[in-house]
Design an enzyme around this catalytic site. Sequence first.
Site, PDB file in Angstrom:
ATOM      1  N   HIS A 254       0.850  -1.190   0.000  1.00  0.00           N
ATOM      2  CA  HIS A 254       0.000   0.000   0.000  1.00  0.00           C
ATOM      3  C   HIS A 254       0.892   1.249   0.000  1.00  0.00           C
ATOM      4  O   HIS A 254       1.684   1.435   0.913  1.00  0.00           O
ATOM      5  CB  HIS A 254      -0.919  -0.019   1.222  1.00  0.00           C
ATOM      6  CG  HIS A 254      -2.067   0.917   1.069  1.00  0.00           C
ATOM      7  ND1 HIS A 254      -3.245   0.544   0.441  1.00  0.00           N
ATOM      8  CD2 HIS A 254      -2.205   2.210   1.409  1.00  0.00           C
ATOM      9  CE1 HIS A 254      -4.060   1.598   0.409  1.00  0.00           C
ATOM     10  NE2 HIS A 254      -3.454   2.614   1.000  1.00  0.00           N
ATOM     11  N   CYS A 263      10.129   0.906  14.538  1.00  0.00           N
ATOM     12  CA  CYS A 263      10.882  -0.295  14.142  1.00  0.00           C
ATOM     13  C   CYS A 263      11.512  -0.257  12.764  1.00  0.00           C
ATOM     14  O   CYS A 263      12.725  -0.380  12.648  1.00  0.00           O
ATOM     15  CB  CYS A 263       9.983  -1.505  14.317  1.00  0.00           C
ATOM     16  SG  CYS A 263       9.588  -1.691  16.057  1.00  0.00           S
TER      17      CYS A 263
HETATM   18  P1  NAD Z   1       9.225   0.886  24.588  1.00  0.00           P
HETATM   19  O1  NAD Z   1      10.139   2.036  24.481  1.00  0.00           O
HETATM   20  O2  NAD Z   1       7.765   1.075  24.387  1.00  0.00           O
HETATM   21  O3  NAD Z   1       9.392   0.179  26.008  1.00  0.00           O
HETATM   22  C1  NAD Z   1      10.630  -0.155  26.577  1.00  0.00           C
HETATM   23  C2  NAD Z   1      10.476  -0.137  28.100  1.00  0.00           C
HETATM   24  O4  NAD Z   1      11.661  -0.662  28.693  1.00  0.00           O
HETATM   25  C3  NAD Z   1      10.282   1.250  28.692  1.00  0.00           C
HETATM   26  O5  NAD Z   1       9.094   1.271  29.467  1.00  0.00           O
HETATM   27  C4  NAD Z   1      11.519   1.473  29.576  1.00  0.00           C
HETATM   28  O6  NAD Z   1      11.262   2.221  30.752  1.00  0.00           O
HETATM   29  C5  NAD Z   1      11.886   0.047  29.915  1.00  0.00           C
HETATM   30  N1  NAD Z   1      13.288  -0.145  30.349  1.00  0.00           N
HETATM   31  C6  NAD Z   1      14.412   0.441  29.873  1.00  0.00           C
HETATM   32  N2  NAD Z   1      15.496  -0.031  30.537  1.00  0.00           N
HETATM   33  C7  NAD Z   1      15.051  -0.929  31.444  1.00  0.00           C
HETATM   34  C8  NAD Z   1      15.687  -1.763  32.404  1.00  0.00           C
HETATM   35  N3  NAD Z   1      17.006  -1.788  32.555  1.00  0.00           N
HETATM   36  N4  NAD Z   1      14.927  -2.561  33.165  1.00  0.00           N
HETATM   37  C9  NAD Z   1      13.579  -2.555  33.024  1.00  0.00           C
HETATM   38  N5  NAD Z   1      12.912  -1.800  32.123  1.00  0.00           N
HETATM   39  C10 NAD Z   1      13.643  -0.994  31.342  1.00  0.00           C
HETATM   40  O7  NAD Z   1       9.793  -0.195  23.541  1.00  0.00           O
HETATM   41  P2  NAD Z   1       8.960  -1.258  22.673  1.00  0.00           P
HETATM   42  O8  NAD Z   1       8.308  -0.574  21.531  1.00  0.00           O
HETATM   43  O9  NAD Z   1       8.172  -2.122  23.581  1.00  0.00           O
HETATM   44  O10 NAD Z   1      10.171  -2.106  22.049  1.00  0.00           O
HETATM   45  C11 NAD Z   1      10.935  -2.988  22.843  1.00  0.00           C
HETATM   46  C12 NAD Z   1      11.757  -3.866  21.914  1.00  0.00           C
HETATM   47  O11 NAD Z   1      10.900  -4.681  21.105  1.00  0.00           O
HETATM   48  C13 NAD Z   1      12.631  -3.093  20.921  1.00  0.00           C
HETATM   49  O12 NAD Z   1      13.811  -3.807  20.712  1.00  0.00           O
HETATM   50  C14 NAD Z   1      11.802  -3.096  19.647  1.00  0.00           C
HETATM   51  O13 NAD Z   1      12.583  -2.996  18.486  1.00  0.00           O
HETATM   52  C15 NAD Z   1      11.149  -4.461  19.715  1.00  0.00           C
HETATM   53  N6  NAD Z   1       9.865  -4.579  19.007  1.00  0.00           N
HETATM   54  C16 NAD Z   1       8.950  -3.577  19.079  1.00  0.00           C
HETATM   55  C17 NAD Z   1       7.712  -3.715  18.445  1.00  0.00           C
HETATM   56  C18 NAD Z   1       6.681  -2.628  18.474  1.00  0.00           C
HETATM   57  O14 NAD Z   1       5.713  -2.714  17.737  1.00  0.00           O
HETATM   58  N7  NAD Z   1       6.833  -1.594  19.282  1.00  0.00           N
HETATM   59  C19 NAD Z   1       7.417  -4.921  17.783  1.00  0.00           C
HETATM   60  C20 NAD Z   1       8.383  -5.940  17.757  1.00  0.00           C
HETATM   61  C21 NAD Z   1       9.607  -5.771  18.381  1.00  0.00           C
HETATM   62  C1  UGA Z   2       6.241  -3.570  12.162  1.00  0.00           C
HETATM   63  C2  UGA Z   2       6.054  -4.989  11.636  1.00  0.00           C
HETATM   64  O1  UGA Z   2       4.868  -5.060  10.829  1.00  0.00           O
HETATM   65  C3  UGA Z   2       5.947  -5.990  12.783  1.00  0.00           C
HETATM   66  O2  UGA Z   2       5.871  -7.322  12.256  1.00  0.00           O
HETATM   67  C4  UGA Z   2       7.191  -5.859  13.659  1.00  0.00           C
HETATM   68  O3  UGA Z   2       7.086  -6.719  14.790  1.00  0.00           O
HETATM   69  C5  UGA Z   2       7.323  -4.420  14.139  1.00  0.00           C
HETATM   70  O4  UGA Z   2       7.389  -3.527  12.996  1.00  0.00           O
HETATM   71  C6  UGA Z   2       8.573  -4.255  14.945  1.00  0.00           C
HETATM   72  O5  UGA Z   2       9.569  -4.896  14.708  1.00  0.00           O
HETATM   73  O6  UGA Z   2       8.504  -3.460  15.844  1.00  0.00           O
HETATM   74  P1  UGA Z   2       4.627  -1.671  13.140  1.00  0.00           P
HETATM   75  O7  UGA Z   2       5.811  -0.776  12.989  1.00  0.00           O
HETATM   76  O8  UGA Z   2       3.868  -1.661  14.411  1.00  0.00           O
HETATM   77  O9  UGA Z   2       5.072  -3.209  12.893  1.00  0.00           O
HETATM   78  O10 UGA Z   2       3.577  -1.302  12.002  1.00  0.00           O
HETATM   79  P2  UGA Z   2       3.314  -1.706  10.471  1.00  0.00           P
HETATM   80  O11 UGA Z   2       1.897  -2.048  10.328  1.00  0.00           O
HETATM   81  O12 UGA Z   2       4.288  -2.698   9.966  1.00  0.00           O
HETATM   82  O13 UGA Z   2       3.561  -0.316   9.732  1.00  0.00           O
HETATM   83  C7  UGA Z   2       4.846   0.290   9.683  1.00  0.00           C
HETATM   84  C8  UGA Z   2       4.826   1.480   8.761  1.00  0.00           C
HETATM   85  O14 UGA Z   2       4.699   1.078   7.400  1.00  0.00           O
HETATM   86  C9  UGA Z   2       3.663   2.449   9.009  1.00  0.00           C
HETATM   87  O15 UGA Z   2       4.136   3.769   8.897  1.00  0.00           O
HETATM   88  C10 UGA Z   2       2.683   2.122   7.895  1.00  0.00           C
HETATM   89  O16 UGA Z   2       1.860   3.206   7.548  1.00  0.00           O
HETATM   90  C11 UGA Z   2       3.639   1.764   6.775  1.00  0.00           C
HETATM   91  N1  UGA Z   2       3.027   0.875   5.747  1.00  0.00           N
HETATM   92  C12 UGA Z   2       2.684  -0.403   6.057  1.00  0.00           C
HETATM   93  C13 UGA Z   2       2.848   1.350   4.448  1.00  0.00           C
HETATM   94  O17 UGA Z   2       3.162   2.526   4.137  1.00  0.00           O
HETATM   95  N2  UGA Z   2       2.318   0.509   3.497  1.00  0.00           N
HETATM   96  C14 UGA Z   2       1.961  -0.778   3.773  1.00  0.00           C
HETATM   97  O18 UGA Z   2       1.491  -1.489   2.855  1.00  0.00           O
HETATM   98  C15 UGA Z   2       2.151  -1.242   5.088  1.00  0.00           C
END
Ligand code: NAD
Ligand code: UGA
Length: 434
Positions: A254, A263
């Site tokens: 899209h 991410c």
């Molecule tokens: P976030 O920033 O929302 O949360 C991280 C939390 O960890 C914060 O609340 C912070 O206070 C806490 N923290 C930091 N240091 C700490 C410590 N020493 N002990 C305990 N807590 C501590 O981050 P997130 O979005 O949840 O991402 C976490 C990880 O998961 C990242 O590596 C990210 O790349 C990965 N990830 C994120 C997503 C997503 O959609 N957000 C999806 C898949 C993977």
């Molecule tokens: C993304 C991945 O989809 C997850 O599988 C992964 O776990 C995560 O990153 C991560 O590692 O944290 P997220 O960032 O929450 O998840 O959201 P998405 O739905 O993937 O969208 C990411 C960005 O791409 C948004 O800005 C969205 O608008 C854009 N996007 C997505 C497009 O422009 N076109 C598309 O077709 C899909």
Amino acid sequence: MNVAMIGAGYVGLVSAACFAEFGASVTCLDVDENKIERLNAGEIPIYEPGLEALVARNVAKKHLAFTTEFAAIIGGADLVFIAVGTPTRRGDGHADLTFVCAAARQVARHLRGYTVVVDKSTVPVGTARDVKRIIAETNPSADFDVASNPEFLREGAAISDFMRPDRVVLGIETERAAALLRALYRPLNLIEIPIVETDLESAELIKYAANAFLATKISFINEMSALCEAVGADVHAVARGMGLDGRIGRKFLHPGPGYGGSCFPKDTLALVRIAQEHQATLRIVEAVMHVNATQRARMVSKIRKAVGGSEAGKTLAVLGLTFKPETDDMRESPSLVILPALMDKGAIIRAHDPQGMDEARELLPHGVSYCDDSYATFEGADAVVLMTEWNAYRGLDLRRVLGLMKGNVFVDLRNVYEPEDMSELGFSYHGVGR
Ligand code: NAD
Ligand code: UGA
């Protein structure tokens, strides 16, 4: 089974609540005292659909609790998950492992009995081994294994993604660690979710490779959208015609203002750095990042052209500020690049977002007028810019919108509306790649 989840962010909190729902006894820990206080008061610090009810149900069943005290929970845990942030390190683009290493050190001090320490954060290849070394150095008598269990959930759909993932990836070194992780994920095994068991390095790389490939699909279609505009083709027809080939797939084709979020931007950059560190190059991923930056700049030009060549003094009604709908997360949102560029050249911004405005106030330049009601943004506007495709913007009363506006320009960066319908209504309509 006792689980400790370190980090109560988007991933830690959702994973903790879902493991509790699977039947484990989970305590979620964060160093942010305010976050834990709010969670203990029944408040959810982030916006994620369905999370409030899931947390409340599992807290009531005593399957889920929150703390700031490592000493209180690590000794009794069978599995300790590290789900802290791994943002881009300032200056060099590598993943910043400060939080992961600090968590590993704190966990190490309190380990008692055999424990598996699992990286859930997205971390560079080799991090599980670094965590292992840190724990062994901090607490030489600890009896533990490390494992890697990257998370693939998306914000806005996090609970269903966690409960019904396409796969679970487990990087493991010992049968003992594998047995505990398999037992934790048994409810998913029962519904025949594939579980990929592999070594630590492969598990770590799968996560980055998957995100980079998804980002590649988005940049590919965004580049095609520019070509569609040049040759008079419709990018939606192209995406559908391509995507129906099962080898390509329809998802993530899209077009839009470029990918954002916490991410894809940081993980593509970190992957390029991992490759460089190992004397390898990832030209495709480098190009994907470049195309994403270009796409944002292209959106600024598109808006400028749509309002007659200069945005100076033009009032823009901006719908949506977050990087995608159904989240309050503003991290790396395209709006943070596109709006300041327009404001620099004198555009006046009236903006609305269902969940992101508090965060946006901190991140966007002063001077944006935030409107509590989406219709208030249209008052006196020269143009509408639909930035994020929240459902609330899909069914606008378009005649009312036109009635409130001064001009009739509608720039739809998410292709929510049909060009013909919009022209018939009297809009000067501009989509992406159509
Ligand atoms: P976030 O920033 O929302 O949360 C991280 C939390 O960890 C914060 O609340 C912070 O206070 C806490 N923290 C930091 N240091 C700490 C410590 N020493 N002990 C305990 N807590 C501590 O981050 P997130 O979005 O949840 O991402 C976490 C990880 O998961 C990242 O590596 C990210 O790349 C990965 N990830 C994120 C997503 C997503 O959609 N957000 C999806 C898949 C993977
Ligand atoms: C993304 C991945 O989809 C997850 O599988 C992964 O776990 C995560 O990153 C991560 O590692 O944290 P997220 O960032 O929450 O998840 O959201 P998405 O739905 O993937 O969208 C990411 C960005 O791409 C948004 O800005 C969205 O608008 C854009 N996007 C997505 C497009 O422009 N076109 C598309 O077709 C899909």
